[in-house]
Design an enzyme around this catalytic site. Structure first.
Site, PDB file in Angstrom:
ATOM      1  N   ASP A   1     -23.999  24.078  13.893  1.00 24.36           N
ATOM      2  CA  ASP A   1     -25.115  24.731  14.562  1.00 24.36           C
ATOM      3  C   ASP A   1     -26.456  24.309  13.985  1.00 24.36           C
ATOM      4  O   ASP A   1     -26.595  24.121  12.785  1.00 24.36           O
ATOM      5  CB  ASP A   1     -24.959  26.251  14.455  1.00 24.36           C
ATOM      6  CG  ASP A   1     -23.850  26.758  15.360  1.00 24.36           C
ATOM      7  OD1 ASP A   1     -23.966  26.546  16.576  1.00 24.36           O
ATOM      8  OD2 ASP A   1     -22.860  27.316  14.848  1.00 24.36           O
TER       9      ASP A   1
ATOM     10  N   GLU B   1     -19.519  33.362  26.286  1.00 21.12           N
ATOM     11  CA  GLU B   1     -18.911  33.087  24.986  1.00 21.12           C
ATOM     12  C   GLU B   1     -19.598  33.994  23.975  1.00 21.12           C
ATOM     13  O   GLU B   1     -20.823  34.047  23.923  1.00 21.12           O
ATOM     14  CB  GLU B   1     -19.171  31.642  24.548  1.00 21.12           C
ATOM     15  CG  GLU B   1     -18.651  30.580  25.489  1.00 21.12           C
ATOM     16  CD  GLU B   1     -19.156  29.197  25.061  1.00 21.12           C
ATOM     17  OE1 GLU B   1     -19.795  29.090  23.988  1.00 21.12           O
ATOM     18  OE2 GLU B   1     -18.921  28.246  25.803  1.00 21.12           O
TER      19      GLU B   1
END
Lengths: 404, 268
Positions: free
Chosen positions: B61, B50
């Site tokens: 995140d 990815e």
């Protein structure tokens, strides 16, 4: 304007704006908020408890003040201030906070988290947490903890943990990012008490509904005082909660202009401003489709305003809808124009407004000169300026001898 | 539907092991170095990769990937650079599926159909769009399907069974099961919630179910491989590059970690 467009559709859209752009981990929690809000709305006991808090704790209804000496500087137009600055905790933010805190208790959650820019929403949330015996964590950009230090002390005095956020632009946008990160990790125990009419559905609608009391009261007060509706309603717009609160019940009154004042910082033709509706483009930020200050690649551009509460590169989706439909107008106001209005109201009326609200005052001065002495302008004085004395003292040189 | 991605996951299953999927953001440690970093993932043994599209507001995140995104954006990375990195990686590794993981707004801004077309032209296998719920995904899904791109949706421990069915009915390629409630980043414990989620997800779909969030060691990879079709690792690779004295030392450390994890996914 038809009334159905004033309520978001089933997916939380006001026209092309709104919706729910959130990670899967938050879907269940956001749906729970939406479900519980609908149940609460239908429960007379909820309404009665909130009404009692607004009256006996917040001190509502807030007064409507004629400001004659200030009006003289606005082309003689009659300016009326809706005094949200006189609410307990010093701003309109408490209206929404008490509503969501009651909702939190109904959901069986015991911890509140919130973002704050100027600190007014953080103070209101910390206040409600103290009142209801809940744990409380407030995320605040590090830049804002410095320029709004008084409010950091207030939140800590009330027992809240204040976390300075050091990522990104270290202002309101990044405080929201950090609050979302906390919420994803602690969603079982925690409600994210979102402070403005942005975010994923149902927050834009729900926060507006909790602030509608401003417009409902003001509309009746103006009619009672003047025998007519105002020519215009003016409010500052960062995320846009005080503006949606005062605008909403005037939307069907076609003759009443609704004017939102955005922070133009150093000017909308410079890179340093927060005039999202004036200079932004549609995009997705913090859970909804709305206007966003963004670059060609969809990266958010850092905003700037002397006012921490308006220093935000997004805006509530209902404002985006009202702009596109033409029902509301949005104008920019520079840091300097706002600071001059802050000083003017202080010296003509003995009322020190928040820098955020001073943007609305500056907008009213300009509008009054356009409309002339027959006009009546209702301004939402959304907060008081005690928290801003450090910034104002620096701006006007109040602490080192002669004022500018 | 992307046959390359499905084929790689099926091949791992045929070997009675889980697949290893590695993540690194584009533009990191430099715009030109990103493809080398991703190459190190593949050389170490990642079955699929990815490539992250760095974002100004990475709300999902943790600090490690936030730092990498920040570095990438300060390097001046553009959406077109992300697509160029995909092109470089697929050109050098024609059999390895390359997905883009991105927040929605950069794709929205680029134009969903245009992004899908350019990703397909770069040889990309699909997209993971963690803040685009199924309800908002219509225009993207239409564009992706036409081009044979996979759309991987994320499911979370908080997802109820009925919602899992809705999500997995719309997704293709595989299902990304978030091991824990929280943002990206290494964790000491990852197994317990993930196993239940994988079991509940499998009840709704025949798609492979890959587990991400928190996995950083070979032992954790083996633990997750015992019940999942794939193990996704991101922050631990990013951390290796952040900790390295030079980009080259970072790539070597990524290759080493990928090799350890590749061994881990074979010890189910």
């Amino acid at each position: 304007m038809s009334t159905h467009a004033l309520t978001p559709d089933g997916r939380g859209y006001f026209g092309a704006y709104g919706g729910r752009f959130i990670p899967e981990a938050l879907v269940a929690a956001v749906e729970q908020v939406a479900d519980e809000y609908e149940k609460a709305k239908a429960d007379p006991a909820f309404g009665a408890e909130l009404a009692a808090l607004l009256k006996d704790y917040t001190g509502r209804p807030s007064p409507l003040t004629d400001v004659h000496r200030f009006s003289a500087e606005a082309g003689g137009a009659r300016i009326l201030l809706k005094r949200e600055d006189l609410n307990h905790t010093g701003s309109h933010k408490i209206n929404n906070v008490l509503g969501q805190a009651l909702l939190t208790r109904r959901m069986g959650k015991t911890r509140l988290i919130a973002e704050t820019g100027a600190g007014q929403h953080g103070v209101a949330t910390a206040t409600a947490a103290a009142l209801f015996g809940m744990d409380c964590t407030i995320y605040m950009g590090e830049v804002d903890t410095q320029r709004q230090a008084l409010n950091v002390a207030r939140m800590r005095m009330l027992g809240a943990e204040v976390v300075p956020v050091t990522s990104g632009s270290r202002t309101l946008k990044d405080a929201i990012n950090e609050a979302f990160r906390d919420w994803v990790a602690n969603v079982d125990s925690t409600h994210y008490l979102f402070g403005t009419v942005a975010g994923p559905h149902p927050f834009p609608m729900m926060v507006r509904e909790f602030h509608r009391v401003i417009g409902i009261e003001a509309r009746a007060q103006v009619l009672d005082r003047t025998g007519a509706l105002p020519d215009a309603v003016v409010a500052c717009v960062g995320g846009g909660s005080n503006a949606m609160g005062i605008f909403y019940d005037f939307i069907p009154d076609a003759g009443v202009r609704l004017i939102g004042i955005e922070a133009a910082g150093e000017g909308v033709d410079t890179p340093r401003h927060a005039a999202t509706l004036t200079k932004g483009d549609p995009g997705v930020l913090h859970g909804s489709r709305t206007y966003v200050l963004q670059d060609e690649d969809g990266q958010t551009i850092e905003s700037h305003s002397i006012s921490a509460g308006l220093d935000y590169p997004g805006v509530g989706p209902e404002h985006a809808y009202l702009k596109d439909s033409g029902r509301a107008e949005y104008r920019p106001c520079t840091d300097d124009a706002a600071m001059q209005a802050l000083r003017l109201l202080s010296r003509t009326e003995g009322i020190i407004p928040a820098i955020e609200s001073s943007h609305a005052l500056a907008g009213a001065l300009e509008l009054g000169r356009e409309l002339g002495p027959d006009a009546t302008i209702l301004v939402n004085l959304s907060g008081r300026g005690d928290k801003d004395m450090h910034t104002a003292a620096e701006y006007f040189g109040l602490l080192d001898g002669e004022t500018k | 539907m992307n046959t390359q991605l499905s084929g790689v996951l099926a091949a791992a299953k045929a070997e009675d092991r889980a697949a290893l999927i590695g993540y690194l953001p584009a533009g990191f440690p430099t715009i030109d170095g990103a493809a080398q970093a991703v190459q190190a993932l593949i050389d170490g043994g990642a079955d699929a990769v990815e490539i992250g599209l760095p974002h100004s507001d990475p709300v999902l995140d943790g600090p490690t990937i936030q730092t990498a995104d920040d570095i990438a954006l300060r390097n001046g990375v553009r959406t077109r650079d992300v697509l160029e990195t995909v092109r470089q990686v697929t050109a050098a590794n024609p059999t390895v599926p390359v997905l883009v993981m991105t927040y929605w707004n950069p794709v929205d801004r680029y134009g969903a159909a245009r992004f899908a077309a350019d990703l397909a032209a770069a040889g990309g296998a699909g997209c993971i769009l963690p803040d685009l719920p199924v309800e908002e995904a219509g225009p993207w899904l239409a564009a992706a399907e036409e081009l044979g791109l996979a759309t991987v949706f994320v499911v979370a421990p908080s997802s109820r069974d009925q919602r899992l069915a809705t999500i997995t009915a719309s997704g293709t390629g595989f299902v990304y099961a978030a091991a824990v409630m929280g943002v990206t980043g290494s964790r000491n414990q990852v197994g317990e919630m993930a196993e239940d989620l994988v079991r509940r997800t499998r009840a709704t779909t025949d798609l492979p179910v890959c587990v991400g969030l928190g996995v950083s060691t070979a032992a954790q990879a083996a633990e997750v491989a015992a019940f999942a079709d794939g193990v996704i690792v991101g922050s631990a690779f990013v951390q290796r590059i952040l900790d390295a004295a030079s980009p080259e030392a970072g790539y070597a450390a990524v290759r080493e970690l990928a090799a350890e994890l590749a061994e881990g996914v074979r010890k189910r």
